[in-house]
Write an enzyme that holds these catalytic residues in place. Structure first.
Site, PDB file in Angstrom:
ATOM      1  N   GLY A 161       0.810  -1.203   0.000  1.00 17.85           N
ATOM      2  CA  GLY A 161       0.000   0.000   0.000  1.00 17.85           C
ATOM      3  C   GLY A 161       0.847   1.259   0.000  1.00 17.85           C
ATOM      4  CB  ALA A 162       1.945   3.866   1.382  1.00 20.18           C
ATOM      5  CG  HIS A 194       3.588   0.954  -5.307  1.00 19.68           C
ATOM      6  ND1 HIS A 194       3.747   2.041  -4.478  1.00 19.68           N
ATOM      7  CD2 HIS A 194       4.194  -0.082  -4.689  1.00 19.68           C
ATOM      8  CE1 HIS A 194       4.405   1.672  -3.406  1.00 19.68           C
ATOM      9  NE2 HIS A 194       4.700   0.395  -3.502  1.00 19.68           N
ATOM     10  CD  GLN A 228       7.838  -7.038   4.212  1.00 21.05           C
ATOM     11  OE1 GLN A 228       7.188  -7.946   3.683  1.00 21.05           O
ATOM     12  NE2 GLN A 228       8.339  -6.042   3.503  1.00 21.05           N
ATOM     13  CE  LYS A 249      12.131   1.814  -3.276  1.00 20.68           C
ATOM     14  NZ  LYS A 249      12.782   1.462  -1.965  1.00 20.68           N
ATOM     15  CG  LEU A 286       8.957   7.674  -7.419  1.00 22.92           C
ATOM     16  CD1 LEU A 286       7.707   7.442  -8.267  1.00 22.92           C
ATOM     17  CD2 LEU A 286       8.930   9.069  -6.814  1.00 22.92           C
ATOM     18  CB  SER A 287      10.733   4.963  -1.211  1.00 23.96           C
ATOM     19  OG  SER A 287      10.532   4.262   0.004  1.00 23.96           O
ATOM     20  CB  SER A 288       5.754   3.952   0.950  1.00 24.30           C
ATOM     21  OG  SER A 288       5.135   3.305  -0.135  1.00 24.30           O
TER      22      SER A 288
END
EC number: 6.3.2.1
Length: 284
Positions: free
Chosen positions: A31-32, A37, A61, A149, A184-186
């Site tokens: 999500g996020a 994504h 995790q 990534k 890009l990363s949450s």
């Protein structure tokens, strides 16, 4: 887009998706969602007739002291984005669905998980491989999409799928970046405005190191320059910066074969990872 929360309903929904011999792709997420994504969904639509996405913040995790509780959750917005991207089915199980009372099985990949993220986050990859194995077994997709990534994760999942004859084709999708190069990363949402600016040094340092190696500069010198740039930008700690073989993830001290520069470092309270491919040095 259909949303399924109960695994008992998932089987019949998948039968309907596959009617007429349709090919199914799986896009697992926590999500996020961001455009990275959604690029997986776009590639999934090119690879298959039907797309199943999952949203599950996997507690297995996350290690002690990590950000499970504050990990961003925005399922309503995520579902809308998935539907607009052309996803056919969203599976959003609860932790109780995924790990019912008495759950006691772990899926572990040896070797590839020893270094790098495996050393920095003990137990992390057992959580990743266990949940991905459950997702693949439940959906039985012809193809599953993962971003580059998380490069070590990608290698570990490929190994697991091959070793256990799970059948799904694992397709890697290139890292999507903002205009300034930050992957890009949450977790980028945790960065303050100043940290966000300084965080761009991560990708810039890796690109510079890759260029140096491709120009024939010694690997160790290129890596030390990258670490120095990260330190000067305020990254601390710097967990690793390394040139590795893309398949084995073993460190390389001189260029050989298919290579990847990988790094993990913390800006403020936010730990970031990134990687870039490295070509063989130019001859001449």
């Amino acid at each position: 887009m259909q949303t399924i929360r109960d695994q008992r309903q998932l089987g019949s929904a998948l039968v309907a998706l596959r009617a007429g011999g349709k090919r199914v792709a799986l896009v697992p997420t926590m999500g996020a969602l961001h455009p990275g994504h959604l690029s997986l969904v776009a590639e999934a639509k090119r690879q298959a007739d039907r797309v199943v996405a999952t949203i599950f913040v996997n507690p297995m995790q996350f290690g002690e002291g990590e950000d499970l509780d504050r990990y961003p959750r925005q399922e309503k917005e995520d579902a809308k984005a998935l539907e607009q991207a052309g996803c056919d089915l969203l599976w959003a199980p609860t932790p109780e669905q995924m790990y019912p009372a008495g759950f006691s099985t772990r899926v572990s990949v040896a070797g590839l998980t020893t270094r790098w993220e495996g050393e920095a986050r003990p137990g992390h990859f057992d959580g990743v491989t266990t949940v991905v194995a459950k997702l693949l077994n439940a959906v039985r997709p012809e193809v599953a999409l993962f971003g580059e990534k998380d490069f070590q994760q990608l290698a570990v999942i490929r190994r697991m799928v091959a070793d256990l004859d799970m059948g799904a084709e694992i397709v890697a999708v290139p890292t999507m970046r903002d205009g300034d190069g930050l992957a890009l990363s949450s977790r980028n949402a945790y960065l303050s405005p100043d940290e966000r600016i300084r965080a761009t040094t991560l990708s810039k340092a890796l690109e510079q190191a890759a260029d140096s190696i491709e120009q024939g500069q010694p690997v160790n010198g290129a890596i030390q320059d990258a670490r120095r740039a990260l330190n000067d930008a305020g990254f601390a700690p710097i967990d690793y910066v390394a040139l590795v073989d893309e398949a084995s993830l073993e460190p390389l001290h001189s260029p050989a074969g298919r290579m990847r520069l990988i790094a993990a470092a913390t800006m403020g309270k936010t730990r970031l990872i990134d990687n870039v491919p490295v070509d063989s040095p130019q001859q001449g």
